[in-house]
Design a protein around this motif. Structure first.
Motif, PDB file in Angstrom:
ATOM      1  N   LYS A  65     -22.821  42.846  -5.268  1.00 25.85           N
ATOM      2  CA  LYS A  65     -23.349  43.343  -6.543  1.00 25.85           C
ATOM      3  C   LYS A  65     -24.782  42.854  -6.737  1.00 25.85           C
ATOM      4  O   LYS A  65     -25.656  43.616  -7.175  1.00 25.85           O
ATOM      5  N   GLU A 107     -27.088  44.879  -4.575  1.00 22.92           N
ATOM      6  CA  GLU A 107     -27.279  46.211  -5.157  1.00 22.92           C
ATOM      7  C   GLU A 107     -28.257  46.160  -6.322  1.00 22.92           C
ATOM      8  O   GLU A 107     -29.145  47.009  -6.445  1.00 22.92           O
ATOM      9  N   GLU A 121     -17.862  39.856  -3.450  1.00 22.58           N
ATOM     10  CA  GLU A 121     -18.122  40.915  -4.430  1.00 22.58           C
ATOM     11  C   GLU A 121     -19.395  40.618  -5.221  1.00 22.58           C
ATOM     12  O   GLU A 121     -20.220  41.512  -5.449  1.00 22.58           O
TER      13      GLU A 121
END
Length: 110
Positions: A37, A40, A33
Protein backbone atom coordinates in the motif's frame (compact mmCIF):
# COMPACT_ATOMS: atom_id res chain seq x y z
CA UNK A 1 11.78 -35.01 36.03
CA UNK A 2 9.01 -37.39 35.44
CA UNK A 3 8.00 -38.42 31.95
CA UNK A 4 4.38 -37.25 32.20
CA UNK A 5 5.44 -33.77 33.36
CA UNK A 6 8.04 -33.59 30.64
CA UNK A 7 5.47 -34.60 28.05
CA UNK A 8 2.95 -32.02 29.33
CA UNK A 9 5.57 -29.25 29.26
CA UNK A 10 6.60 -30.24 25.75
CA UNK A 11 2.96 -30.25 24.61
CA UNK A 12 2.38 -26.83 26.23
CA UNK A 13 5.50 -25.44 24.58
CA UNK A 14 4.36 -26.84 21.23
CA UNK A 15 1.00 -25.06 21.67
CA UNK A 16 2.75 -21.76 22.47
CA UNK A 17 5.08 -22.14 19.51
CA UNK A 18 2.13 -22.85 17.21
CA UNK A 19 0.30 -19.75 18.50
CA UNK A 20 3.44 -17.64 18.18
CA UNK A 21 4.03 -18.90 14.65
CA UNK A 22 0.42 -18.02 13.73
CA UNK A 23 0.82 -14.52 15.21
CA UNK A 24 4.11 -14.09 13.37
CA UNK A 25 2.55 -15.22 10.11
CA UNK A 26 -0.34 -12.76 10.57
CA UNK A 27 2.06 -9.90 11.36
CA UNK A 28 4.19 -10.80 8.36
CA UNK A 29 1.15 -10.71 6.03
CA UNK A 30 0.02 -7.39 7.53
CA UNK A 31 3.49 -5.92 7.04
CA UNK A 32 3.57 -7.04 3.40
CA UNK A 33 0.13 -5.46 2.80
CA UNK A 34 1.28 -2.20 4.39
CA UNK A 35 4.47 -2.14 2.33
CA UNK A 36 2.50 -2.75 -0.89
CA UNK A 37 0.00 0.00 0.00
CA UNK A 38 2.86 2.36 0.85
CA UNK A 39 4.54 1.68 -2.50
CA UNK A 40 1.23 2.30 -4.33
CA UNK A 41 0.73 5.59 -2.48
CA UNK A 42 4.28 6.73 -3.23
CA UNK A 43 3.72 6.05 -6.93
CA UNK A 44 0.36 7.83 -6.86
CA UNK A 45 1.90 10.82 -5.04
CA UNK A 46 4.65 11.04 -7.64
CA UNK A 47 2.07 10.97 -10.45
CA UNK A 48 0.09 13.72 -8.72
CA UNK A 49 3.23 15.84 -8.23
CA UNK A 50 4.11 15.38 -11.90
CA UNK A 51 0.57 16.38 -12.91
CA UNK A 52 0.65 19.47 -10.66
CA UNK A 53 4.00 20.50 -12.16
CA UNK A 54 2.63 19.93 -15.66
CA UNK A 55 -0.45 22.07 -14.97
CA UNK A 56 1.63 24.76 -13.29
CA UNK A 57 4.05 24.91 -16.21
CA UNK A 58 1.16 25.10 -18.67
CA UNK A 59 -0.52 27.87 -16.66
CA UNK A 60 2.74 29.78 -16.47
CA UNK A 61 3.30 29.48 -20.21
CA UNK A 62 -0.32 30.50 -20.95
CA UNK A 63 -0.22 33.62 -18.79
CA UNK A 64 1.12 36.68 -20.57
CA UNK A 65 4.70 37.61 -19.86
CA UNK A 66 4.66 41.36 -19.60
CA UNK A 67 7.60 43.62 -20.23
CA UNK A 68 8.52 46.18 -17.60
CA UNK A 69 6.76 48.97 -19.50
CA UNK A 70 3.58 46.91 -19.86
CA UNK A 71 3.69 46.06 -16.16
CA UNK A 72 3.83 49.81 -15.44
CA UNK A 73 0.83 50.37 -17.72
CA UNK A 74 -0.98 47.51 -16.00
CA UNK A 75 -0.27 49.09 -12.61
CA UNK A 76 -1.69 52.45 -13.76
CA UNK A 77 -4.71 50.70 -15.25
CA UNK A 78 -5.33 48.78 -12.01
CA UNK A 79 -5.12 52.07 -10.10
CA UNK A 80 -8.08 53.27 -12.17
CA UNK A 81 -6.53 55.23 -15.05
CA UNK A 82 -6.82 54.79 -18.79
CA UNK A 83 -3.60 53.91 -20.60
CA UNK A 84 -5.06 53.85 -24.12
CA UNK A 85 -4.31 56.66 -26.58
CA UNK A 86 -7.96 57.76 -26.68
CA UNK A 87 -8.36 58.44 -22.95
CA UNK A 88 -4.78 58.34 -21.60
CA UNK A 89 -4.54 59.60 -18.03
CA UNK A 90 -8.28 59.97 -17.48
CA UNK A 91 -9.81 58.14 -14.58
CA UNK A 92 -11.89 55.08 -15.45
CA UNK A 93 -15.37 55.64 -14.09
CA UNK A 94 -16.74 53.04 -11.68
CA UNK A 95 -13.76 50.77 -12.37
CA UNK A 96 -15.15 49.90 -15.80
CA UNK A 97 -12.95 47.92 -18.13
CA UNK A 98 -11.59 49.45 -21.31
CA UNK A 99 -10.88 47.11 -24.21
CA UNK A 100 -8.44 49.61 -25.74
CA UNK A 101 -6.39 49.70 -22.54
CA UNK A 102 -6.43 45.93 -22.10
CA UNK A 103 -5.40 45.51 -25.74
CA UNK A 104 -2.42 47.80 -25.19
CA UNK A 105 -1.39 45.96 -22.03
CA UNK A 106 -2.13 42.34 -22.99
CA UNK A 107 -2.44 42.45 -26.78
CA UNK A 108 0.04 40.60 -28.96
CA UNK A 109 2.79 42.57 -30.53
CA UNK A 110 4.76 40.62 -33.12
Amino acid sequence: MESPNLYDELKEMDTHLTETAAKFSHLHESLIELMEKNAELEIENQHLRDRINQITEKTDSDSPRLSKSRKNLEKLYNEGFHVCSSYYGKRRENGEDCIFCTDIIYGRRD
